[in-house]
Design an enzyme around this catalytic site. Structure first.
Site, PDB file in Angstrom:
ATOM      1  N   ASP A   1       0.846   0.640   8.949  1.00 53.40           N
ATOM      2  CA  ASP A   1       0.564  -0.380   7.943  1.00 53.40           C
ATOM      3  C   ASP A   1      -0.848  -0.939   8.054  1.00 53.40           C
ATOM      4  OD1 ASP A   1       1.036  -2.186   5.911  1.00 53.40           O
ATOM      5  OD2 ASP A   1       2.253  -3.545   7.117  1.00 53.40           O
TER       6      ASP A   1
ATOM      7  N   ASP B   1       3.658  -6.084  -1.157  1.00 58.06           N
ATOM      8  CA  ASP B   1       5.032  -6.406  -0.782  1.00 58.06           C
ATOM      9  C   ASP B   1       5.869  -6.863  -1.971  1.00 58.06           C
ATOM     10  OD1 ASP B   1       4.326  -5.789   1.759  1.00 58.06           O
ATOM     11  OD2 ASP B   1       4.468  -7.818   2.561  1.00 58.06           O
TER      12      ASP B   1
END
Length: 537
Positions: free
Chosen positions: A291, A342
């Site tokens: 990530d 997100d």
């Protein structure tokens, strides 16, 4: 007991008490949702579910649990397994190693006192894994940085006890928040005190027939402010740690509040990627979420090469917001990649992510999947305070249906221990899951759009077609699909996938009223069947 051990015990005991109080305080699952359950309960006769194809690299450790519903006890079998594999007849777990490349056609069996189920299962030993989208759970959308070993183990147990393992759900993935300092045999990132035994946790999850995943990123610090795969110094130390800017979990904290952990959102001079991968192999990791933003080819390939150098298959998932300009690289280098930031549990955010994936369609397929982020159903909260998803029942049906049509990875984001009957019904509909796990691996596309309504279609391996009729508006709309619109020939049968029943036969099309923010998910069969396509009739 030493003072340090006593402190760890008291801290862990305090966290446990806090967890229990939070669960009691936030357990607000709406009872009214039960009336919206559409998925029929599974029969007590055996039924084998899940994907019908599985990819593995030659020599890699093999673990597959035959997913089957029905009355227990149940006896499992697997006829014509390739050399090197064995099936445990009591648990249905297939383990071992296959050394010879090729495609093996296996017959899976599940038998109980009421009957027997058989299913053809293809094991492909080659260069690709993740031949269907990964299905599992990730800790971030419920626990965030408050994740702990107990919480992860609780979710693994719930996946088994609540029956999700019987539908093909298999990954239990730890997100950000597990990391402490470097050390150990490889000078790799070690777990903090919330994870007292990472190897033991991995072994226990494997004993359940499940797989386990880990989180990292190629910065000096991760998004949540923990140690990353790069370091400031050649010995693997970090300047912010030396300055004491961390809490007891080694998360970046500035006592003077002059800096946030984003100060470490950069690649350091020294890579410890190989060190970390060796440690993950010793622990037995099966999945990696890697990530940072923006994803770049150099660091993606560096990690891929390190993973591939090991004799273990690890699903490699990139996060987040992968640049579209490098799409041809992501499909070569990773098993999935996040195309977005997100997700949140709102209608607008879910729609923004889910209904804007079309440009990625040419790059998605077996072994490499487009990922619009995790599922926001059930008890979520980004840790540690949880709440029930703000999506309505209709919106949750839209969420799951769309992700299945898009062939997206299905990663549950809620607290598994608090799964309610409605959420379980969303996650255990084998006919809906079959759309996501279809071996053809096609990406569902919008084929018609009018105002706030849109129709998505996804061709399936047997020639049939999955169709989602979505109403994004605020009032009920009538949506019609015609066989001409879909390029289908002859009389077709329409099957309602959520209700698992045939609803109509027609020579022209199908129409349905769809409520606001809702969906009608259907399968049209036989479609343009293989025999019809080649017979000239």
């Amino acid at each position: 007991m030493t003072k340090q051990n006593l402190a760890v015990f008291l801290l862990s005991f305090g966290i446990l008490l806090l967890d229990k109080e939070l669960v009691r305080a936030q357990n607000t699952v709406p009872d009214t949702l039960k009336k919206y359950i559409l998925t029929p309960p599974p029969p007590e006769t055996p039924k084998i579910n899940g994907a019908s194809i599985f990819g593995v690299r030659a020599g890699s450790a093999f673990l597959y649990t035959i997913p089957a519903t029905g009355l227990r006890p149940m006896q499992f079998g697997a006829e014509k397994l390739p050399k090197g594999l064995n099936v445990d007849r009591a648990s249905g777990r297939i383990t071992g190693r296959v050394m010879e490349r090729g495609e093996y056609k296996v017959t899976l069996t599940a038998k109980n006192a009421l009957g027997e189920s058989k299913r053809i299962f293809r094991i492909v030993v080659g260069d690709k894994i993740a031949l269907t989208p990964p299905m599992g759970w990730n800790s971030w959308n419920c626990w965030g940085d408050a994740v702990s070993q107990d919480k992860v183990l609780s979710s693994a147990k719930a996946m088994v006890e609540k029956g999700l393992v019987n539908y093909g759900w298999q990954y239990i993935n730890i997100d950000d928040g597990w990391q402490a300092l470097r050390g150990g045999k490889y000078n790799a990132v070690q777990p903090n005190i919330k994870f007292p035994d990472m190897k033991g946790l991995s072994d226990e999850i494997h004993r359940m027939g499940l797989k386990i995943g880990i989180y990292s990123g190629p910065w000096v610090g991760t998004y949540a402010g923990h140690v990353g795969a790069y370091a400031d110094n050649a010995d693997g130390t970090y300047n912010w740690v030396k300055k004491g800017k961390h809490n007891e979990f080694y998360r970046f904290v500035d006592p003077e509040k002059k800096e946030k952990h984003g100060v470490n959102y950069h690649h350091g001079r020294y890579s410890f990627v190989k060190n970390d991968v060796q440690q993950w192999m010793d622990w037995g990791m099966d999945y990696l979420k890697y990530d940072w933003n923006p994803n770049d080819v150099y660091h993606v390939k560096e990690m891929m090469d390190a993973l591939r150098s090991q004799n273990r298959d690890v699903v490699y998932s990139l996060s987040n917001s992968a640049p579209y300009g490098d799409a041809t690289q992501w499909e070569k280098l990773a098993n999935s990649w996040r195309t977005t930031g997100d997700i949140r549990d709102t209608w607008d955010r879910m729609c923004q992510l889910g209904f804007n994936q079309t440009k990625w369609a040419p790059f998605s397929g077996p072994g490499h999947w487009v990922d619009p982020d995790m599922l926001v159903v059930g008890m979520v909260g980004w840790g540690p305070k949880l709440h029930y998803t703000r999506l309505t029942a209709n919106e949750q049906y839209t969420h799951i249906s769309l992700w299945c049509l898009l062939s997206s990875p299905l990663l549950i984001g809620c607290d598994m221990a608090q799964l309610d009957a409605f959420t379980i019904s969303l996650l255990t509909n084998n006919e809906v899951i079959d759309v996501n796990q279809d071996p053809l691996g096609k990406f569902g596309m919008a084929v018609a759009e009018s105002g706030e309504t849109v129709v998505y279609a996804k061709p399936l391996e047997d020639g049939s077609m999955a169709v989602g009729m979505f109403n994004r508006g605020k009032k009920t709309e009538k949506i019609t699909v015609t066989w001409k619109m879909l390029g289908l020939r002859g009389q077709q049968t329409v099957r309602d996938l959520w209700r698992q029943k045939d609803v109509e036969q027609s020579e022209e099309g199908f129409a349905s009223d769809v409520e606001q923010h809702g969906v009608r998910l259907i399968k049209i069969y036989p479609g343009n069947s293989r025999m019809q396509a080649i017979s000239g009739k």
